[in-house]
Motif scaffolding. Structure first.
Motif, mmCIF file in Angstrom:
data_model
loop_
_atom_site.group_PDB
_atom_site.id
_atom_site.type_symbol
_atom_site.label_atom_id
_atom_site.label_comp_id
_atom_site.label_asym_id
_atom_site.label_seq_id
_atom_site.Cartn_x
_atom_site.Cartn_y
_atom_site.Cartn_z
ATOM 1 N N THR A 57 0.616 -1.205 0.050
ATOM 2 C CA THR A 57 0.031 -0.130 -0.121
ATOM 3 C C THR A 57 0.977 1.351 -0.061
ATOM 4 O OG1 THR A 57 -1.734 -1.268 1.237
ATOM 5 C CG2 THR A 57 -1.914 1.152 1.370
ATOM 6 N N PRO A 58 0.468 2.175 -0.900
ATOM 7 C CA PRO A 58 1.338 3.654 -1.136
ATOM 8 C C PRO A 58 0.824 4.490 0.357
ATOM 9 C CG PRO A 58 0.167 3.179 -2.994
ATOM 10 C CD PRO A 58 -0.345 1.968 -1.640
ATOM 11 N N ASP A 59 2.049 5.238 0.622
ATOM 12 C CA ASP A 59 1.765 6.069 1.894
ATOM 13 C C ASP A 59 0.689 7.146 1.786
ATOM 14 O OD1 ASP A 59 3.659 4.807 3.160
ATOM 15 O OD2 ASP A 59 5.164 6.192 2.405
ATOM 16 N N ASP A 60 0.140 7.599 0.449
ATOM 17 C CA ASP A 60 -0.801 8.496 0.356
ATOM 18 C C ASP A 60 -1.430 8.404 -1.135
ATOM 19 O OD1 ASP A 60 1.227 9.830 -1.260
ATOM 20 O OD2 ASP A 60 2.007 11.031 0.244
ATOM 21 N N ASN A 61 -2.343 9.454 -1.200
ATOM 22 C CA ASN A 61 -2.878 9.465 -2.727
ATOM 23 C C ASN A 61 -1.985 9.874 -3.500
ATOM 24 O OD1 ASN A 61 -5.567 8.799 -1.553
ATOM 25 N ND2 ASN A 61 -6.176 11.080 -1.425
ATOM 26 N N THR A 66 -11.409 9.218 -7.315
ATOM 27 C CA THR A 66 -11.403 8.079 -6.409
ATOM 28 C C THR A 66 -10.677 6.965 -7.004
ATOM 29 O OG1 THR A 66 -13.655 7.813 -6.946
ATOM 30 C CG2 THR A 66 -13.203 8.813 -5.012
ATOM 31 N N LYS A 67 -10.942 6.904 -8.456
ATOM 32 C CA LYS A 67 -10.341 5.490 -9.156
ATOM 33 C C LYS A 67 -8.980 5.428 -9.239
ATOM 34 C CE LYS A 67 -14.743 3.982 -10.035
ATOM 35 N NZ LYS A 67 -15.247 2.711 -9.867
ATOM 36 N N MET A 68 -8.300 6.654 -8.899
ATOM 37 C CA MET A 68 -6.830 6.603 -9.084
ATOM 38 C C MET A 68 -6.034 5.960 -7.917
ATOM 39 S SD MET A 68 -6.003 10.724 -10.074
ATOM 40 C CE MET A 68 -6.860 11.444 -11.274
ATOM 41 N N GLN A 69 -6.308 4.752 -7.964
ATOM 42 C CA GLN A 69 -5.594 3.921 -6.545
ATOM 43 C C GLN A 69 -4.691 2.673 -7.375
ATOM 44 O OE1 GLN A 69 -8.945 2.146 -4.719
ATOM 45 N NE2 GLN A 69 -9.462 4.262 -3.805
ATOM 46 N N TYR A 93 -0.640 4.038 -10.131
ATOM 47 C CA TYR A 93 -1.983 3.945 -10.944
ATOM 48 C C TYR A 93 -1.304 4.302 -12.395
ATOM 49 C CZ TYR A 93 -6.661 4.509 -13.071
ATOM 50 O OH TYR A 93 -7.589 4.550 -13.943
ATOM 51 N N LEU A 94 -1.047 5.640 -12.517
ATOM 52 C CA LEU A 94 -0.268 5.977 -13.954
ATOM 53 C C LEU A 94 0.691 5.100 -14.512
ATOM 54 C CD1 LEU A 94 -0.538 8.015 -16.189
ATOM 55 C CD2 LEU A 94 1.234 9.486 -14.835
ATOM 56 N N VAL A 95 1.638 4.578 -13.599
ATOM 57 C CA VAL A 95 2.600 3.789 -14.018
ATOM 58 C C VAL A 95 2.207 2.353 -14.711
ATOM 59 C CG1 VAL A 95 4.553 2.344 -13.272
ATOM 60 C CG2 VAL A 95 4.554 4.620 -12.650
ATOM 61 N N HIS A 96 1.214 1.859 -13.823
ATOM 62 C CA HIS A 96 0.537 0.656 -14.239
ATOM 63 C C HIS A 96 -0.344 1.108 -15.346
ATOM 64 C CE1 HIS A 96 -1.653 -3.226 -14.395
ATOM 65 N NE2 HIS A 96 -2.970 -2.390 -14.483
ATOM 66 N N LEU A 97 -0.821 1.996 -15.584
ATOM 67 C CA LEU A 97 -1.406 2.186 -16.935
ATOM 68 C C LEU A 97 -0.503 2.302 -18.192
ATOM 69 C CD1 LEU A 97 -4.113 4.853 -15.983
ATOM 70 C CD2 LEU A 97 -4.694 2.657 -16.995
ATOM 71 N N LEU A 98 0.515 3.017 -17.868
ATOM 72 C CA LEU A 98 1.279 3.158 -18.930
ATOM 73 C C LEU A 98 2.394 1.941 -19.285
ATOM 74 C CD1 LEU A 98 2.905 6.944 -18.067
ATOM 75 C CD2 LEU A 98 0.964 6.078 -19.714
ATOM 76 N N GLU A 99 2.364 0.846 -18.251
ATOM 77 C CA GLU A 99 2.977 -0.234 -18.556
ATOM 78 C C GLU A 99 2.180 -1.183 -19.410
ATOM 79 O OE1 GLU A 99 6.412 -2.151 -17.704
ATOM 80 O OE2 GLU A 99 6.587 0.082 -18.372
ATOM 81 N N SER A 100 0.818 -1.231 -18.822
ATOM 82 C CA SER A 100 0.038 -2.113 -19.528
ATOM 83 C C SER A 100 -0.504 -1.902 -21.004
ATOM 84 C CB SER A 100 -1.146 -2.306 -18.368
ATOM 85 O OG SER A 100 -2.067 -1.050 -18.034
ATOM 86 N N ALA A 108 -2.121 12.315 -14.795
ATOM 87 C CA ALA A 108 -0.847 13.174 -14.982
ATOM 88 C C ALA A 108 -1.263 14.456 -14.367
ATOM 89 C CB ALA A 108 -0.630 13.033 -16.429
ATOM 90 N N GLN A 109 -2.192 15.042 -14.696
ATOM 91 C CA GLN A 109 -2.656 16.412 -14.411
ATOM 92 C C GLN A 109 -2.565 16.722 -12.903
ATOM 93 O OE1 GLN A 109 -6.170 17.145 -16.578
ATOM 94 N NE2 GLN A 109 -5.036 18.072 -18.393
ATOM 95 N N TYR A 110 -3.257 15.407 -12.117
ATOM 96 C CA TYR A 110 -3.296 15.243 -10.616
ATOM 97 C C TYR A 110 -1.814 15.287 -10.364
ATOM 98 C CZ TYR A 110 -3.325 13.693 -5.910
ATOM 99 O OH TYR A 110 -2.951 13.489 -4.583
ATOM 100 N N LEU A 111 -0.734 14.613 -10.667
ATOM 101 C CA LEU A 111 0.547 14.700 -10.420
ATOM 102 C C LEU A 111 1.196 15.857 -10.413
ATOM 103 C CD1 LEU A 111 1.264 10.932 -11.295
ATOM 104 C CD2 LEU A 111 0.937 11.471 -9.199
#
Length: 120
Positions: A64-68, A113-116, A75-82, A102-105
């Motif tokens: 589990t990550p430390d924060d949002n 809420t779906k950015m998990q 989440y973004l890394v997984h999307l880009l990798e997949s 990406a804009q949130y980052l």
């Protein structure tokens, strides 16, 4: 020589947070550039791969990550990798998911809420 993650001392959370803070903007900009046609898909994949190599050097256990912010990052890394190139560039919904994360980052969008994501 192979090192087991469990045999390594625990990585301080400050070091993990700094690592994410250092890499998140570059991955976010690369993702946005790819969606907008300014960055080659293969270049974006190299950026993600380089980050993952550096991440594995830290020997941080998955979980589990430390924060949002970190959760959205993974989440973004997984999307880009997949996603294959045609899946990212040919699907408006996937582009929306990548763009909004990406804009949130980058601090110009809201956390959804779906950015998990979880640590690999």
């Amino acid at each position: 020589m192979l090192k087991l993650v469990s045999s390594q001392p625990e990585v301080p959370s400050e070091q993990i947070s700094q690592h994410i803070a250092d890499y998140a903007p570059a991955i976010a900009l690369s993702a946005l550039g790819t969606v907008n046609g300014d960055v080659n898909y293969d270049s974006m994949k190299v950026t993600v791969t380089e980050h993952l190599h550096d991440w594995w050097k830290l020997s941080v256990p998955s979980g589990t990550p430390d924060d949002n912010y970190e959760s959205a990052y993974w989440y973004l890394v997984h999307l880009l990798e997949s996603l294959e190139e045609h899946e990212l560039l040919g699907n408006n919904f996937m582009q929306f998911k990548v763009t909004s994360t990406a804009q949130y980052l980058l601090g110009v969008g809201e956390h959804q809420t779906k950015m998990q994501g979880i640590r690999p």
